[in-house]
Design an enzyme around this catalytic site. Structure first.
Site, PDB file in Angstrom:
ATOM      1  N   HIS A  25     -66.758 -15.385 -97.507  1.00  0.00           N
ATOM      2  CA  HIS A  25     -67.256 -15.372 -96.117  1.00  0.00           C
ATOM      3  C   HIS A  25     -68.134 -16.595 -95.912  1.00  0.00           C
ATOM      4  CE1 HIS A  25     -69.111 -12.725 -92.676  1.00  0.00           C
ATOM      5  NE2 HIS A  25     -69.173 -14.016 -92.380  1.00  0.00           N
ATOM      6  N   HIS A 205     -65.103  -9.823 -88.342  1.00  0.00           N
ATOM      7  CA  HIS A 205     -66.518  -9.481 -88.355  1.00  0.00           C
ATOM      8  C   HIS A 205     -66.680  -8.171 -87.587  1.00  0.00           C
ATOM      9  CE1 HIS A 205     -66.833 -13.568 -89.627  1.00  0.00           C
ATOM     10  NE2 HIS A 205     -68.136 -13.653 -89.493  1.00  0.00           N
ATOM     11  N   GLU A 208     -71.912  -5.924 -87.870  1.00  0.00           N
ATOM     12  CA  GLU A 208     -73.077  -6.768 -88.173  1.00  0.00           C
ATOM     13  C   GLU A 208     -74.157  -6.398 -87.157  1.00  0.00           C
ATOM     14  OE1 GLU A 208     -74.340 -11.501 -88.475  1.00  0.00           O
ATOM     15  OE2 GLU A 208     -72.520 -10.945 -87.408  1.00  0.00           O
ATOM     16  N   ASP A 286     -72.211 -17.040 -95.633  1.00  0.00           N
ATOM     17  CA  ASP A 286     -72.006 -17.035 -94.178  1.00  0.00           C
ATOM     18  C   ASP A 286     -72.167 -18.432 -93.574  1.00  0.00           C
ATOM     19  OD1 ASP A 286     -71.441 -16.001 -91.688  1.00  0.00           O
ATOM     20  OD2 ASP A 286     -73.227 -14.751 -91.540  1.00  0.00           O
ATOM     21  N   ASP A 287     -73.393 -18.810 -93.243  1.00  0.00           N
ATOM     22  CA  ASP A 287     -73.699 -20.124 -92.647  1.00  0.00           C
ATOM     23  C   ASP A 287     -74.888 -20.710 -93.407  1.00  0.00           C
ATOM     24  OD1 ASP A 287     -71.970 -20.103 -89.999  1.00  0.00           O
ATOM     25  OD2 ASP A 287     -72.919 -18.129 -90.149  1.00  0.00           O
TER      26      ASP A 287
END
Length: 346
Positions: A25, A205, A208, A286-287
Site C-alpha cells: 500500500h 480503500h 479508513e 501509504d504516503d
C-alpha cells in the site's frame, strides 16, 4: 519463540531492518519528498505555494484526509515529463532498497495527471522505466496498480480504463482511493466489474474514515481481492468474522492513521486487536513523504507504541509476503529468506 517477550527495542529494530519486506500500500505521488518536489518545480519552471523546503515540510500537518489530499494534489503539479515520473519512482525505490523492502505494489493516480494534460504514456513510461531498473539492479520485484479517484465520476474511471488498455500487460491491478466520505464503493461497481472481466486484481480503500459498511460494499459489490486500510472493520463483529474466515488481506498504514487523525495516539492503534482477532493485517507506509516514515519507520514506531513482540513483527511481515500479488516462486523465495533471518534472530 520465547525471545519475543524479552527482546529489547534495539533488537527488534534490528530484526525489522533485517527482514525481507513487501509493501502493498504505497501511493507513488505520496512518496514525493519536499527536496525532490522543489527540484522538479525548478526544472519545469513551476512556482510552488511555499518559498522553501522547510516551509513545505511545515505544511505537512493535517487534521483529516481532505487537508492532506489538497496538498497532495498540489504537489502532483510539478510532474510534467517522463523523466519526472522516473525520478519520483526511482527515489522511492532507492529509499526502500535501503530498508530491505524486496517487493513493492505501487499505486498511481492517472486521473490526477490526465486532468492536468499529462498523457497516460508519459506517466506510465517513466514509472515502468524506474521499476524495471530497480528490479534488475536491486532485485526489487513489483506490481503496478492503477487507482481510480473516488471523488471523480465512474464515467471518468471508465475513460481512464480505456486509456489503460494498451498497457494491461504492465498493470496488474486496480484500486480506489482519494476522499472516502460520501463516495462509497457502490459508486464504482460497474467499472470494477469491467476490470475483473479484464483479469485485473481488485483492491479498494475502505474503512479508513468511511464506515464498516464501505468494507462490506468493497467485498460484496467490488469483489475485492484485498482491502486497503480497513480499520473500522473492527466496529462490526460479523465483518471481523468474514474477514478472518476468508483471510482477506488488510493493508494497514499506522503512521498515516496517526497523521490523518484516524487514530489520535499510536498507542491506541488497532493492529494488536487485528492480530488477536486472527485478521491478515499487513504494515505499509501509504504516503511516506507526507506521513513521516517508510516501511521500517512504520514498524519501529508501531512496535514502540503498542509493544509488538518479535512474533507479531514476523507475522505482519509474513502476511505481507503471502498477501502480495507476487508470483508464487517469488513468494517462496522471500518466505525462505524470512525464515533464515528469523532463525538467525533466534
Amino acid at each position: 519463540m520465547t525471545h519475543s517477550r524479552t527482546a529489547s527495542a534495539t533488537d527488534l529494530s534490528a530484526l525489522i531492518q533485517a527482514l525481507p519486506k513487501a509493501e502493498l500500500h504505497l501511493h507513488l505521488e505520496g512518496s514525493f519528498e519536499p527536496e525532490l518536489m522543489f527540484r522538479l518545480a525548478q526544472r519545469n519552471n513551476i512556482t510552488l505555494s511555499y518559498d522553501s523546503v522547510e516551509a513545505l515540510k511545515a505544511a505537512y500537518q493535517f487534521n483529516n484526509l481532505q487537508e492532506f489530499l489538497d496538498l497532495y494534489y498540489q504537489g502532483m503539479n510539478v510532474l510534467q515529463t517522463r523523466q519526472d515520473y522516473y525520478d519520483l519512482t526511482r527515489a522511492y525505490l532507492d529509499k526502500v532498497h535501503s530498508q530491505n523492502v524486496r517487493h513493492v505494489e505501487i499505486f498511481w493516480d492517472p486521473q490526477g495527471h490526465l486532468e492536468r494534460g499529462i498523457d497516460f504514456a508519459t506517466q506510465i513510461g517513466g514509472i515502468l522505466q524506474a521499476l524495471k531498473e530497480a528490479r534488475s539492479q536491486n532485485g526489487i520485484s513489483y506490481r503496478l496498480i492503477m487507482s481510480f479517484l473516488r471523488h471523480l465520476s465512474e464515467e471518468s474511471a471508465f475513460e481512464t480504463l480505456e486509456l489503460a488498455k494498451p498497457y494491461l500487460d504492465e498493470i496488474y491491478g486496480v484500486g480506489l482511493d482519494s476522499s472516502e466520505m460520501g463516495h462509497p464503493p457502490e459508486k464504482f461497481e460497474r467499472v470494477f466489474e469491467a476490470c475483473r472481466e479484464l483479469g485485473l486484481k481488485i483492491t479498494a480503500h475502505a474503512g479508513e474514515e468511511g464506515p464498516a459498511d464501505y468494507v462490506w460494499q468493497a467485498l460484496d459489490l467490488l469483489q475485492v481481492d484485498r482491502v486497503d486500510h480497513g480499520n473500522r472493520s473492527l466496529e462490526d463483529d460479523a465483518l471481523i468474522e468474514r474477514l478472518r474466515d476468508s483471510q482477506m488481506v488488510l493493508t494497514v498504514c499506522p503512521l498515516s492513521n496517526l497523521k490523518l487523525q484516524v487514530v489520535k495516539d499510536l498507542g491506541n492503534h488497532p493492529i494488536p486487536t487485528m492480530l488477536k482477532a486472527g485478521l491478515k493485517a499487513t504494515i505499509n507506509s501509504d504516503d511516506p513523504a507526507y506521513f513521516g516514515g517508510y516501511m521500517n519507520e512504520n514498524l519501529i514506531q508501531l512496535q514502540q507504541a503498542v509493544g509488538l513482540s518479535a512474533d507479531d513483527i514476523i507475522t505482519l511481515t509474513r502476511n505481507s509476503i503471502e498477501g502480495s500479488w507476487a508470483e508464487e516462486a517469488r513468494k517462496k523465495e522471500l518466505l525462505a529468506e524470512l525464515d533464515r533471518v528469523v532463525a538467525e534472530f533466534n
